[in-house]
Design a protein around this motif. Structure first.
Motif, PDB file in Angstrom:
ATOM      1  N   ALA A   1       0.521  -1.117  -0.401  1.00 14.18           N
ATOM      2  CA  ALA A   1       0.271  -0.376  -0.086  1.00 14.18           C
ATOM      3  C   ALA A   1       0.524   0.904   0.050  1.00 14.18           C
ATOM      4  N   LEU A   2       0.183   2.642  -0.962  1.00 10.05           N
ATOM      5  CA  LEU A   2       1.267   3.515  -0.987  1.00 10.05           C
ATOM      6  C   LEU A   2       1.110   4.699   0.380  1.00 10.05           C
ATOM      7  N   PRO A   3       1.604   4.772   1.205  1.00  7.17           N
ATOM      8  CA  PRO A   3       1.918   5.641   1.890  1.00  7.17           C
ATOM      9  C   PRO A   3       1.117   7.226   1.914  1.00  7.17           C
ATOM     10  N   PRO A   4      -0.109   8.142   2.774  1.00  3.05           N
ATOM     11  CA  PRO A   4      -0.602   8.935   2.720  1.00  3.05           C
ATOM     12  C   PRO A   4       0.365  10.090   1.849  1.00  3.05           C
ATOM     13  N   LEU A   5      -0.524  10.634   0.568  1.00  2.00           N
ATOM     14  CA  LEU A   5      -0.029  11.997  -0.236  1.00  2.00           C
ATOM     15  C   LEU A   5       1.384  11.368  -0.949  1.00  2.00           C
ATOM     16  N   ARG A   6       0.830   9.749  -1.143  1.00  7.72           N
ATOM     17  CA  ARG A   6       1.969   9.329  -2.564  1.00  7.72           C
ATOM     18  C   ARG A   6       0.919   8.958  -3.418  1.00  7.72           C
ATOM     19  N   GLY A   7       1.330   8.883  -5.182  1.00 10.40           N
ATOM     20  CA  GLY A   7       0.351   7.749  -6.038  1.00 10.40           C
ATOM     21  C   GLY A   7       1.392   7.843  -6.911  1.00 10.40           C
ATOM     22  N   MET A   8       0.386   7.340  -8.342  1.00  8.12           N
ATOM     23  CA  MET A   8       1.370   7.031  -9.648  1.00  8.12           C
ATOM     24  C   MET A   8       0.433   7.823  -9.960  1.00  8.12           C
ATOM     25  N   TRP A   9       1.221   8.332 -11.304  1.00  9.37           N
ATOM     26  CA  TRP A   9       0.123   9.619 -12.838  1.00  9.37           C
ATOM     27  C   TRP A   9       1.139   9.006 -13.644  1.00  9.37           C
ATOM     28  N   PHE A  10       0.215   7.587 -14.507  1.00  7.67           N
ATOM     29  CA  PHE A  10      -0.169   7.931 -16.220  1.00  7.67           C
ATOM     30  C   PHE A  10      -0.817   8.978 -16.740  1.00  7.67           C
ATOM     31  N   PRO A  11       0.667  10.219 -16.755  1.00  4.85           N
ATOM     32  CA  PRO A  11      -0.234  10.931 -18.195  1.00  4.85           C
ATOM     33  C   PRO A  11       0.061  10.092 -19.705  1.00  4.85           C
ATOM     34  N   PHE A  12      -0.817  10.913 -20.385  1.00  5.53           N
ATOM     35  CA  PHE A  12      -1.237  10.192 -22.455  1.00  5.53           C
ATOM     36  C   PHE A  12      -1.005  11.470 -23.136  1.00  5.53           C
ATOM     37  N   ASP A  13      -0.440  10.946 -23.704  1.00  5.88           N
ATOM     38  CA  ASP A  13      -0.628  12.250 -25.131  1.00  5.88           C
ATOM     39  C   ASP A  13      -2.229  13.168 -25.340  1.00  5.88           C
ATOM     40  N   ARG A  14      -2.665  11.704 -25.759  1.00  3.35           N
ATOM     41  CA  ARG A  14      -4.129  12.776 -26.450  1.00  3.35           C
ATOM     42  C   ARG A  14      -4.942  11.519 -25.267  1.00  3.35           C
ATOM     43  N   PRO A  15      -5.923  12.143 -25.363  1.00  2.00           N
ATOM     44  CA  PRO A  15      -7.724  11.408 -24.709  1.00  2.00           C
ATOM     45  C   PRO A  15      -7.827  10.275 -25.418  1.00  2.00           C
ATOM     46  N   ARG A  16      -8.008   9.190 -24.605  1.00  2.00           N
ATOM     47  CA  ARG A  16      -8.445   7.853 -25.304  1.00  2.00           C
ATOM     48  C   ARG A  16      -9.338   6.971 -24.003  1.00  2.00           C
ATOM     49  N   LEU A  17     -10.178   6.181 -24.309  1.00  2.00           N
ATOM     50  CA  LEU A  17     -10.872   5.228 -23.282  1.00  2.00           C
ATOM     51  C   LEU A  17      -9.727   4.696 -22.646  1.00  2.00           C
ATOM     52  N   LEU A  18      -9.867   4.851 -21.258  1.00  2.00           N
ATOM     53  CA  LEU A  18      -8.743   4.105 -20.867  1.00  2.00           C
ATOM     54  C   LEU A  18      -9.573   3.387 -19.219  1.00  2.00           C
ATOM     55  N   SER A  19      -8.622   2.159 -19.393  1.00  2.00           N
ATOM     56  CA  SER A  19      -9.526   1.044 -18.588  1.00  2.00           C
ATOM     57  C   SER A  19      -8.580   0.359 -17.621  1.00  2.00           C
ATOM     58  N   PHE A  20      -8.022   0.553 -16.378  1.00  2.00           N
ATOM     59  CA  PHE A  20      -7.475  -0.514 -15.673  1.00  2.00           C
ATOM     60  C   PHE A  20      -7.697  -1.619 -14.647  1.00  2.00           C
ATOM     61  N   TRP A  21      -7.174  -2.078 -14.911  1.00  2.00           N
ATOM     62  CA  TRP A  21      -7.590  -3.591 -13.415  1.00  2.00           C
ATOM     63  C   TRP A  21      -6.551  -3.512 -12.899  1.00  2.00           C
ATOM     64  N   MET A  22      -6.716  -4.373 -11.639  1.00  2.00           N
ATOM     65  CA  MET A  22      -6.035  -4.961 -10.126  1.00  2.00           C
ATOM     66  C   MET A  22      -5.302  -6.350 -10.409  1.00  2.00           C
ATOM     67  N   LEU A  23      -5.415  -6.734 -11.289  1.00  2.00           N
ATOM     68  CA  LEU A  23      -4.545  -8.186 -11.608  1.00  2.00           C
ATOM     69  C   LEU A  23      -2.693  -7.938 -10.709  1.00  2.00           C
ATOM     70  N   ASN A  24      -2.409  -8.723  -9.372  1.00  2.00           N
ATOM     71  CA  ASN A  24      -1.119  -9.013  -9.278  1.00  2.00           C
ATOM     72  C   ASN A  24      -0.655  -7.218  -8.420  1.00  2.00           C
ATOM     73  N   THR A  25      -1.722  -6.157  -7.723  1.00  2.00           N
ATOM     74  CA  THR A  25      -2.170  -6.126  -7.310  1.00  2.00           C
ATOM     75  C   THR A  25      -1.828  -5.974  -5.517  1.00  2.00           C
ATOM     76  N   LEU A  26      -0.934  -5.420  -5.086  1.00  2.00           N
ATOM     77  CA  LEU A  26      -1.153  -6.114  -3.530  1.00  2.00           C
ATOM     78  C   LEU A  26      -2.206  -5.379  -2.547  1.00  2.00           C
ATOM     79  N   ALA A  27      -2.440  -4.379  -3.186  1.00  2.00           N
ATOM     80  CA  ALA A  27      -3.414  -3.292  -1.604  1.00  2.00           C
ATOM     81  C   ALA A  27      -3.828  -2.308  -2.687  1.00  2.00           C
ATOM     82  N   PRO A  28      -5.424  -2.488  -2.343  1.00  2.00           N
ATOM     83  CA  PRO A  28      -6.655  -2.202  -3.487  1.00  2.00           C
ATOM     84  C   PRO A  28      -6.461  -0.399  -3.191  1.00  2.00           C
ATOM     85  N   LEU A  29      -6.820   0.416  -4.692  1.00  2.00           N
ATOM     86  CA  LEU A  29      -6.337   2.014  -5.212  1.00  2.00           C
ATOM     87  C   LEU A  29      -8.077   2.449  -5.049  1.00  2.00           C
TER      88      LEU A  29
END
Length: 136
Positions: free
Chosen positions: A45-73
Motif C-alpha cells: 500500500a502506498l503511504p498517504p500523499l503518494r501516488g502514481m500518475w499515468f499521463p497520456f498524450d491525447r484523450p482515450r478510453l482508459l480502463s485499468f485492472w488490479m491483477l497482481n496488485t497487493l493493495a486496494p487503490l
C-alpha cells in the motif's frame, strides 16, 4: 498456463499535484507503455500523499485492472486538468478474470492513490488538477 509476475517497479517521484489546501501528492510518473503496464503491481500500500500518475498524450478510453496488485487503490481519471471520475476503493484481483475500471468518456491521465485517499483528501469529480513536474 503460468504467468510470470513482473517485478515491482519503484519509479522516481518526478511530479506533484498540490491541492487547494496546499497539501501536495508526490507522484511517480509511469510514462512508457511498459511502466504503465506494470503500474503498482506487487507493491505494498502506498503511504498517504503518494501516488502514481499515468499521463497520456491525447484523450482515450482508459480502463485499468488490479491483477497482481497487493493493495486496494483509488483510481482518478483525468481530462483537461479536471477529475472526471473516481473509481474508489478498487479491490485487488489475485487471478484472472479481473474486472476493469474506467469511465465511458476518454481520459488523458490517471492518478492511482491508496484506497480511501481521494475521500480523505476531499478530492471529487470536477475538481481542478494541477500536476507539475519536479526534480529533487
Amino acid at each position: 498456463m503460468s504467468m510470470d509476475l513482473p517485478a515491482p517497479q519503484q519509479l522516481p517521484v518526478t511530479a506533484q499535484w498540490c491541492l487547494e489546501d496546499r497539501r501536495c501528492i508526490a507522484l511517480e510518473v509511469a510514462r512508457t507503455p511498459k511502466q504503465q503496464q506494470i503500474g503498482l503491481m506487487q507493491r505494498p500500500a502506498l503511504p498517504p500523499l503518494r501516488g502514481m500518475w499515468f499521463p497520456f498524450d491525447r484523450p482515450r478510453l482508459l480502463s485499468f485492472w488490479m491483477l497482481n496488485t497487493l493493495a486496494p487503490l483509488d483510481m482518478l481519471f483525468l481530462r483537461d486538468n479536471r477529475v472526471m471520475a473516481i473509481a474508489a476503493d478498487v479491490p485487488v484481483c489475485p487471478k484472472l478474470p479481473c474486472p476493469s475500471y474506467g469511465p465511458a468518456d476518454p481520459s488523458d491521465g490517471v492518478v492511482e492513490l491508496r484506497a480511501g485517499e481521494a475521500r480523505r483528501l476531499g478530492i471529487r469529480p470536477g475538481d481542478q488538477v494541477q500536476i507539475e513536474t519536479i526534480s529533487y
